[in-house]
Design an enzyme around this catalytic site. Sequence first.
Site, PDB file in Angstrom:
ATOM      1  N   GLY A   1       0.822  -1.201   0.000  1.00  0.00           N
ATOM      2  CA  GLY A   1       0.000   0.000   0.000  1.00  0.00           C
ATOM      3  C   GLY A   1       0.866   1.265   0.000  1.00  0.00           C
TER       4      GLY A   1
ATOM      5  CG  ASP B   1       3.436  -3.713 -11.705  1.00  0.00           C
ATOM      6  OD1 ASP B   1       2.602  -2.806 -11.878  1.00  0.00           O
ATOM      7  OD2 ASP B   1       4.121  -3.822 -10.676  1.00  0.00           O
TER       8      ASP B   1
ATOM      9  CB  SER C   1       3.080  -3.630  -3.642  1.00  0.00           C
ATOM     10  OG  SER C   1       2.844  -2.305  -4.042  1.00  0.00           O
TER      11      SER C   1
END
Length: 467
Positions: free
Chosen positions: A89, A389, A185
Amino acid sequence: MGSQRSSTASFASIYLLLLLFTKISAGFFRDDQALDRISALPGQPPVSFEQFSGYVTVNKEHGRALFYWLTEAKVDAAKKPLLLWLNGGPGCSSVAYGASEEIGPFRITRNGSSLYHNKYSWNKEANILFLESPAGVGFSYANTSSDLKTSGDGRTAQDAIVFLIGWFSRFPQYKYRDFYISGESYAGHYVPQLAKKIVECNKASSKPFINLKGVLVGNAVTDNYYDNIGTVSYWWTHAMISDRSYRSILASCNFAAAKTSRRCDHAVDYVMNHEFGDIDQYSIYTPSCAASNSTAAAAALPLRLKNTLIRRRSYGYDPCIENYAEKYYNRPDVQKAMHANTTGIPYKWTACSDTLIKEWQDSQFSMLPTYKELIRAGLRIWVFSGDTDSVVPVTATRFSVGRLRLNVKIPWYPWYAGRQVGGWSEVYEGLTFASVRGAGHEVPLFQPRRALRLFQSFLAGKPLPKS
């Protein structure tokens, strides 16, 4: 002088953790394992493995508690290792993404009414512990509301290790099991930072504090400078932006700076609003969800970190899939079955917390020094990257890995899953890099078979197959 104070604080922190661990080992905490057992989730198909979920308090004074979900291995759970999975996040849920879209045993139906089996679940090979971290993510909470606006890397790592201490007390059968940490991430920060804390505690203990064997991270935020250079390079080499905009960004942006300039922001805003088009930046070659609104998606592109250029949506791979999770985990019967939301959190369960994303306080500029420490500690370190990505792309990861300047043990080669090339890999002294062909940001979602093959090789400590 500042370095000495930092060292003293670090030692004190380790001492307190070891003291806490000793109290736990002596039965200081009540065993709540039986209370956390999940008999069955609503709409769940029959399974052969055990599940547990619940809370571990990580800061009593502030009322911070983290929510976990353990899905034990399908076969020989008592002999299989334990894997902790963290989503990034910062502020996104491992239950929403890791468990429900990627490596967990279930997928959620479109209407959120039931679950079905994930054929390529990683609990074929290990016991999987999903953690919603930090407090404020998913079902994890803080009774001190200001905590949601002061989260950062440091507190996240500290709360995570306190969580592990409490969790191992509740599940003593796992205390000295082979332990691995994985994520994707922004977990490119969480995973190595937590691993470093464990290594430091192990050094200060007479026997392994936690039996950490290795880390596995995918499409990971690693180094602000190389992530930004690699991202803009990816945009240009994949024909997402014009030559003019590519030159404009390179001329306008100082990637080594702690903050971006207005000129840089303008150059990036231009390509996002006028050149990208309505695509899924997390998977540039797959259709975007028809139910999503392109204008809303563009508006949801905040800077997730104040000191990076990279913009990221508050969403995962497919907004449609994310909607299924939000339908399911907001059901009262599901929350009751999972022992979740027991304190009556004053907001709906969401896949990501906008507050945490916008208010993130401290972020380590580069994880490369931490990786060097983990390499010296002898941990197994694998870094993988889905190659479609554009948010944390393979070019960014390769620039960062290259900066480590490691000696090559096995030169670049194609690896296989079945009869198809699964991606490409290079093995270094202390680290293995692997790309996953045709995968977006959430590698196990796009290429589940290839991701499972990669995980099997990682656990075995063997290079990915050449044929």
